[in-house]
Enzyme design. Structure first.
Site, PDB file in Angstrom:
ATOM      1  N   SER A 160      44.351  42.882  36.756  1.00 15.40           N
ATOM      2  CA  SER A 160      43.802  43.847  35.808  1.00 15.40           C
ATOM      3  C   SER A 160      42.292  43.749  35.794  1.00 15.40           C
ATOM      4  O   SER A 160      41.716  42.706  36.151  1.00 15.40           O
ATOM      5  CB  SER A 160      44.349  43.564  34.404  1.00 15.40           C
ATOM      6  OG  SER A 160      43.604  44.226  33.403  1.00 15.40           O
ATOM      7  N   TYR A 185      44.190  36.310  28.167  1.00 17.32           N
ATOM      8  CA  TYR A 185      44.646  37.390  29.046  1.00 17.32           C
ATOM      9  C   TYR A 185      43.752  37.489  30.281  1.00 17.32           C
ATOM     10  O   TYR A 185      44.239  37.576  31.416  1.00 17.32           O
ATOM     11  CB  TYR A 185      44.649  38.713  28.282  1.00 17.32           C
ATOM     12  CG  TYR A 185      45.013  39.905  29.132  1.00 17.32           C
ATOM     13  CD1 TYR A 185      46.289  40.037  29.672  1.00 17.32           C
ATOM     14  CD2 TYR A 185      44.076  40.903  29.416  1.00 17.32           C
ATOM     15  CE1 TYR A 185      46.624  41.131  30.464  1.00 17.32           C
ATOM     16  CE2 TYR A 185      44.401  41.995  30.201  1.00 17.32           C
ATOM     17  CZ  TYR A 185      45.680  42.112  30.726  1.00 17.32           C
ATOM     18  OH  TYR A 185      46.002  43.198  31.516  1.00 17.32           O
TER      19      TYR A 185
END
Length: 323
Positions: A160, A185
């Site tokens: 990502s 994350y």
């Protein structure tokens, strides 16, 4: 792979490309694939596209009943129970997959979690690193004999743009000094990218090539841990949950880069690369906005990738792989 390899190839596709466009005319009859998260969001789009092209797909699923219901009308698809955060469970699921398949042409690591509340799994691992990275690392190690048995297998790992938030926090990877859900994350997504770099390095002599990618901004179940207000505050949706950010893709557009990574002849003989918008991404400068695209140099650094690989082997107890 070197930084000089990390530059666009001028593919004929773009951010608006859909799965249908990427897969047009492809015949994957006789091919086998494993798609984690293959029953929802981008994973479901990926499973549908691969099976429509003739591939046999196995979907490891934390919620097997939900997965079977979602995939009821998808042919050539099987479900195997598996929780990525449970390494023993990953080994058990892998044994079932090895018993069913003689080879594995594609391993698509699509499943993931994002910005979750603090969770400890296994021996106290931070939950996002465990589910997003350690689980997929163990799965790839356990299924490696099947990948090596294929003629030119590819492993495709969903990372990502969130990787720009931080590199690997070697001083405190499990956030024992204080938890930050977004940094956790970001670290997990950097780990996904580095995993592909070193898997490609150790696997290429067996014909196994690996890629990581940013699928784009897509509203899927990945955001399930975020409140509506949090999504409104980020400018993603309105008060009714409708997407208002023009930068968001549809699920089909979001799944397109992964399928391009899995099938494009432009990537023959290449590997260890970070992709976006159905092309190889450029290297982005430190401090540039996340939405400007590209990959940070630390997320494709071979030395960082090798260090993470060693840490991951020790953490999971997996057997070293590759030639």
């Amino acid at each position: 792979m070197t930084l000089s390899d990390q530059q666009p190839l001028a593919s004929l596709f773009s951010a608006s490309t859909t799965t249908e466009e990427v897969m047009a005319g492809l015949d994957l009859s006789g091919s086998t694939a494993v798609v984690t998260g293959g029953y929802s969001g981008l994973g479901l789009e990926t499973t549908r596209a691969l099976t429509a092209a003739g591939a046999r797909v196995v979907v490891p699923a934390r919620r097997p009943d939900v997965a079977r219901a979602a995939l009821r009308e998808v042919s050539s698809c099987e479900v195997v129970p598996m929780d990525l955060a449970d390494i023993d469970g990953v080994r058990s699921a892998s044994a079932q997959i090895r018993a069913r398949l003689g080879r594995l042409d594609l391993l698509m690591a699509v499943a993931g979690v994002m910005a979750t509340p603090e969770r400890r799994v296994g021996p106290g691992w931070e939950g996002q690193l465990a589910a997003n990275h350690f689980g997929h690392f163990a799965l790839a190690c356990e299924l490696y004999p099947l990948l090596a048995a294929a003629d030119g297998a590819r492993v495709v790992v969903n990372s990502s743009a969130g990787h720009t938030l931080t590199g690997i926090r070697w001083h405190d990877p499990h956030f024992r000094a204080g938890y930050d859900k977004w940094l956790a994350y970001g670290q997990a997504k950097t780990a996904n990218a580095l995993f592909a770099v070193h898997l490609d390095a150790v696997g290429r002599s067996d014909g196994v090539r690996a890629f990581a990618l940013h699928p784009g901004k897509i509203l899927t179940g990945l955001q399930r841990e975020m409140t509506l207000q949090a999504q409104i505050d980020r400018g993603w949706v309105d008060e009714y949950g409708k997407v208002v950010d023009d930068g968001f893709k549809s699920p089909s557009q979001g799944a397109a880069t992964g399928l391009w990574a899995a099938t494009s002849p432009l990537l023959d003989g290449r590997g260890g690369l970070y992709l976006e918008d159905c092309d190889v991404a450029h290297v982005s400068a430190p401090g540039t906005p996340m939405d400007d695209g590209g990959v940070r140099a630390y997320a494709v650094d071979p030395d960082e990738a090798a260090r993470l690989w060693t840490v991951s082997l020790a953490a999971t107890g997996c057997t070293p792989i590759g030639g």
